[in-house]
Design an enzyme around this catalytic site. Structure first.
Site, PDB file in Angstrom:
ATOM      1  N   LYS A 287      -8.273 -30.759 -21.595  1.00 39.30           N
ATOM      2  CA  LYS A 287      -7.378 -30.183 -22.610  1.00 39.30           C
ATOM      3  C   LYS A 287      -6.200 -29.556 -21.851  1.00 39.30           C
ATOM      4  CE  LYS A 287      -5.802 -27.127 -24.816  1.00 39.30           C
ATOM      5  NZ  LYS A 287      -4.337 -26.926 -24.934  1.00 39.30           N
TER       6      LYS A 287
ATOM      7  N   GLU B  85      -9.124 -19.517 -12.698  1.00 34.06           N
ATOM      8  CA  GLU B  85      -8.043 -18.963 -11.884  1.00 34.06           C
ATOM      9  C   GLU B  85      -7.017 -18.447 -12.872  1.00 34.06           C
ATOM     10  OE1 GLU B  85      -4.770 -18.190 -10.256  1.00 34.06           O
ATOM     11  OE2 GLU B  85      -4.581 -20.358 -10.335  1.00 34.06           O
TER      12      GLU B  85
ATOM     13  N   CYS C 247       1.458 -18.336 -10.556  1.00 37.07           N
ATOM     14  CA  CYS C 247       0.455 -17.280 -10.385  1.00 37.07           C
ATOM     15  C   CYS C 247       0.556 -16.677  -8.995  1.00 37.07           C
ATOM     16  CB  CYS C 247      -0.941 -17.839 -10.638  1.00 37.07           C
ATOM     17  SG  CYS C 247      -1.250 -19.358  -9.771  1.00 37.07           S
TER      18      CYS C 247
ATOM     19  N   GLU D  29       1.107  -9.189 -15.387  1.00 36.66           N
ATOM     20  CA  GLU D  29       1.750 -10.436 -14.953  1.00 36.66           C
ATOM     21  C   GLU D  29       2.843 -10.796 -15.956  1.00 36.66           C
ATOM     22  OE1 GLU D  29      -0.321 -14.325 -15.146  1.00 36.66           O
ATOM     23  OE2 GLU D  29       0.384 -14.552 -13.087  1.00 36.66           O
TER      24      GLU D  29
HETATM   25  P1  NDP Z   1      -2.976 -19.515 -21.836  1.00 29.31           P
HETATM   26  O1  NDP Z   1      -4.042 -18.868 -21.065  1.00 29.31           O
HETATM   27  O2  NDP Z   1      -2.859 -19.196 -23.277  1.00 29.31           O
HETATM   28  O3  NDP Z   1      -3.098 -21.117 -21.733  1.00 29.31           O
HETATM   29  C1  NDP Z   1      -3.715 -21.819 -20.678  1.00 29.31           C
HETATM   30  C2  NDP Z   1      -4.506 -22.986 -21.242  1.00 29.31           C
HETATM   31  O4  NDP Z   1      -5.557 -22.484 -22.072  1.00 29.31           O
HETATM   32  C3  NDP Z   1      -3.682 -23.911 -22.141  1.00 29.31           C
HETATM   33  O5  NDP Z   1      -4.153 -25.224 -22.039  1.00 29.31           O
HETATM   34  C4  NDP Z   1      -3.992 -23.353 -23.519  1.00 29.31           C
HETATM   35  O6  NDP Z   1      -3.727 -24.264 -24.551  1.00 29.31           O
HETATM   36  C5  NDP Z   1      -5.461 -23.056 -23.376  1.00 29.31           C
HETATM   37  N1  NDP Z   1      -5.986 -22.102 -24.327  1.00 29.31           N
HETATM   38  C6  NDP Z   1      -5.313 -21.157 -25.040  1.00 29.31           C
HETATM   39  N2  NDP Z   1      -6.160 -20.471 -25.824  1.00 29.31           N
HETATM   40  C7  NDP Z   1      -7.396 -20.985 -25.619  1.00 29.31           C
HETATM   41  C8  NDP Z   1      -8.676 -20.695 -26.146  1.00 29.31           C
HETATM   42  N3  NDP Z   1      -8.867 -19.736 -27.034  1.00 29.31           N
HETATM   43  N4  NDP Z   1      -9.724 -21.423 -25.703  1.00 29.31           N
HETATM   44  C9  NDP Z   1      -9.556 -22.398 -24.789  1.00 29.31           C
HETATM   45  N5  NDP Z   1      -8.361 -22.730 -24.281  1.00 29.31           N
HETATM   46  C10 NDP Z   1      -7.284 -22.026 -24.673  1.00 29.31           C
HETATM   47  O7  NDP Z   1      -1.619 -19.239 -21.146  1.00 29.31           O
HETATM   48  P2  NDP Z   1      -0.164 -19.486 -21.774  1.00 29.31           P
HETATM   49  O8  NDP Z   1       0.189 -20.856 -21.514  1.00 29.31           O
HETATM   50  O9  NDP Z   1      -0.080 -19.031 -23.207  1.00 29.31           O
HETATM   51  O10 NDP Z   1       0.660 -18.459 -20.911  1.00 29.31           O
HETATM   52  C11 NDP Z   1       0.550 -17.070 -21.208  1.00 29.31           C
HETATM   53  C12 NDP Z   1       0.511 -16.280 -19.944  1.00 29.31           C
HETATM   54  O11 NDP Z   1      -0.594 -16.690 -19.154  1.00 29.31           O
HETATM   55  C13 NDP Z   1       1.701 -16.468 -19.025  1.00 29.31           C
HETATM   56  O12 NDP Z   1       2.765 -15.688 -19.409  1.00 29.31           O
HETATM   57  C14 NDP Z   1       1.102 -16.091 -17.706  1.00 29.31           C
HETATM   58  O13 NDP Z   1       1.109 -14.701 -17.585  1.00 29.31           O
HETATM   59  C15 NDP Z   1      -0.312 -16.559 -17.786  1.00 29.31           C
HETATM   60  N6  NDP Z   1      -0.507 -17.870 -17.141  1.00 29.31           N
HETATM   61  C16 NDP Z   1      -1.003 -17.895 -15.888  1.00 29.31           C
HETATM   62  C17 NDP Z   1      -1.134 -19.107 -15.251  1.00 29.31           C
HETATM   63  C18 NDP Z   1      -1.631 -19.189 -13.869  1.00 29.31           C
HETATM   64  O14 NDP Z   1      -1.344 -20.173 -13.191  1.00 29.31           O
HETATM   65  N7  NDP Z   1      -2.398 -18.237 -13.414  1.00 29.31           N
HETATM   66  C19 NDP Z   1      -0.747 -20.366 -15.864  1.00 29.31           C
HETATM   67  C20 NDP Z   1      -0.247 -20.225 -17.210  1.00 29.31           C
HETATM   68  C21 NDP Z   1      -0.159 -19.012 -17.793  1.00 29.31           C
HETATM   69  P3  NDP Z   1      -2.307 -24.215 -25.328  1.00 29.31           P
HETATM   70  O15 NDP Z   1      -1.282 -24.562 -24.343  1.00 29.31           O
HETATM   71  O16 NDP Z   1      -2.477 -25.249 -26.355  1.00 29.31           O
HETATM   72  O17 NDP Z   1      -2.177 -22.817 -25.865  1.00 29.31           O
END
Ligand code: NDP
Length: 483
Positions: free
Chosen positions: A173, A248, A282, A381
């Site tokens: 996903k 992570e 990150c 973050e």
């Molecule tokens: P999320 O944690 O919301 O998304 C990461 C993944 O999880 C996406 O594929 C998302 O799908 C999916 N997801 C969201 N909600 C659920 C759930 N309830 N159950 C299972 N999977 C889920 O991060 P965002 O993309 O919204 O980013 C928000 C913040 O997260 C950023 O501002 C940053 O701070 C942090 N982040 C950190 C990352 C890292 O590399 N450590 C990477 C990305 C974000 P969908 O895209 O469809 O919502």
């Protein structure tokens, strides 16, 4: 070649129950495509297909798995320019970074192609005479992969490659804002001679498709990269079902600049790791802890470096910083600028939305000075092109500030002192420590991960990945009496 926009389930491409529109963040008039969204029935079909296909893949043996992974990696590297362009168009990182990411994704596959051949077990003598013991690694089974948008090809690659290498089936996903990159990677995997259903792509909203996937009792392991909030929910789901989990998440990576540092190099590494990828990493350096003796000189040069960065369309020549990924992320970044100012930090440059020839989510890289470690801008973050400078009067104070965080992914120090560098390596609580290097930028053949709220479960990448993607079996064999 037709651009697919669908789901890949049980060896077939299919339409989704609905679609979402995917637009270019550098130019929102540019529609990349309408991308399928899975419904619950399609997700369940993917899970069932993965379960059926996994034993066949394991039984196919190591030469087959090696060859498939090598072919995927080689194709990714050969098509780095084409797929990198698509990645940059939908995610917004400059073309050179998009290309580099796809090439790196290829390296994850070729690396794990070789690891397939190195999955050796152990033999042990039993304390009971007449018994032989062997310890071997077997696949965990069906792995659910949930990945973010900021590295839409490399992050899934460093999860999918070891999952397949060690004999597992995958249900992936991806992030919903980067479906085109997900489809491109899936097309390459789908083009291989693999069992039907071994690899499945189910795009759709995280709160819906993602949640149903991680809640499923039909998966054996979950590998997640994303936010801490979503990670906490996933960990809870995993515990309920006793599913193996690896996560992570975010960080608030410090870069210490000591008074004996090469200041020009310190500025280059600080600016590179704070603003590269529009700060959406990150591993970004979001807390710059600077010795008071060099504070003024460092800040002056950092502001000059930030202001000199060329922010623009990701596919335009010379662009160093692309747009923010989405309108929502940009709005969150601007809120953090307002928050920092209200907390008493001094905004020295950037922090505003920029106009360019095309309408996109452009933002000027921002430097806050005079910050304290207890401010929210130093604790949360932001995932933005925003960095915060804070002062320290000694190395001990700098180290203590660096360690004062709930996170612990990467951390760096700029110093010419070997003694300090060694002390920092030994006493910084982080998964990756960097000396005279940016906080961002890691190799593909060694473990990656952090401490505290940054990571949960076994490490990713390198040989250490086997810990998560395999299950250890200890066999006791007695020959019995001869016939
Ligand atoms: P999320 O944690 O919301 O998304 C990461 C993944 O999880 C996406 O594929 C998302 O799908 C999916 N997801 C969201 N909600 C659920 C759930 N309830 N159950 C299972 N999977 C889920 O991060 P965002 O993309 O919204 O980013 C928000 C913040 O997260 C950023 O501002 C940053 O701070 C942090 N982040 C950190 C990352 C890292 O590399 N450590 C990477 C990305 C974000 P969908 O895209 O469809 O919502």
């Amino acid at each position: 070649m037709t651009t697919r926009t669908g789901l890949y389930i049980d060896g077939d491409w299919s339409e989704g129950a609905s679609t979402i529109e995917n637009r270019n963040p550098s130019d929102i008039s540019d529609v990349i495509g309408q991308y399928a969204q899975a419904d619950a029935g399609q997700l369940d079909a993917a899970l069932a297909a993965a379960r059926r296909a996994q034993p066949e893949w394991w039984a196919a043996g190591i030469q087959k798995r090696h060859d498939v992974l090598m072919a995927i990696g080689t194709e990714l590297m050969a098509r780095a320019d084409e797929i990198g362009r698509l990645l940059s168009r939908e995610e917004g990182k400059p073309l050179a970074e998009g290309r580099g990411e796809v090439y790196r994704a290829g390296q994850f596959f070729t690396y794990f192609a070789a690891e397939v051949l190195r999955l050796h077990g152990d033999l042990a003598e039993s304390v009971r005479p007449g018994i032989e013991i062997d310890v071997r690694r077997e696949p965990v089974g069906v792995v659910a992969i949930v990945s973010p948008w900021n590295f839409p090809v490399a992050t899934p690659a460093w999860k999918i490659a070891p999952a397949l290498a060690f004999g597992n089936a995958v249900v992936w996903k991806p992030a919903n804002v980067t479906p085109a990159s997900a489809v491109a990677l899936t097309e390459i995997i789908a083009g291989q001679d693999i069992p039907r259903g071994l690899f499945n792509l189910v795009t759709g909203p995280g709160r819906d498709v993602g949640q149903r996937l991680v809640d499923s009792a039909d998966i054996d392991a979950i590998s997640f990269t994303g936010s801490v909030g979503v990670g906490r929910g996933i960990a809870a789901s995993a515990v309920t079902n006793m599913t193996k989990v690896q996560m992570e998440m975010g960080s608030k990576n410090p870069l210490i600049v000591m008074d004996d540092a090469d200041l020009d190099l310190a500025v280059t590494h600080a600016a590179g790791s704070a603003f590269g990828g529009t700060g959406q990493k990150c591993t970004a350096a979001s807390r710059l802890i600077v010795h008071s003796k060099v504070q003024d000189a460092f800040v002056e040069r950092l502001v000059a470096a930030a202001e000199a960065l060329k922010v623009g369309h990701a596919l335009e020549d010379g662009t160093q910083i692309g747009p923010v990924v989405s309108e929502g992320q940009l709005a969150q970044n601007l809120d953090y600028i307002a928050l920092g100012t209200s907390e008493g930090a001094e905004l020295l440059c950037g922090g505003g939305r920029l106009e360019r020839a095309t309408e996109g989510y452009f933002m000027a890289p921002a430097v806050f000075a005079g910050t304290r470690n207890d401010m929210r801008i130093n604790r949360e973050e932001m995932f933005a092109p925003i960095t915060c400078v804070q002062r320290a009067d000694s190395y001990d104070e700098a180290l203590s500030l660096a360690n004062d965080t709930q996170f612990g992914l990467t951390a760096g120090i700029m110093t010419r002192s070997l003694a300090r560098a060694s002390h920092f390596r030994d006493n910084m609580r982080a998964g990756c420590v960097m000396v005279n290097l940016p906080t961002a930028g890691t190799d593909y053949h060694v473990p990656f991960g952090g401490r505290g709220a940054s990571s949960f479960g076994p490490r990713e990448q390198g040989r250490y990945a086997a810990e998560f993607y395999t299950s250890v079996k200890t066999a006791y064999v007695a020959a019995g009496a001869p016939e």
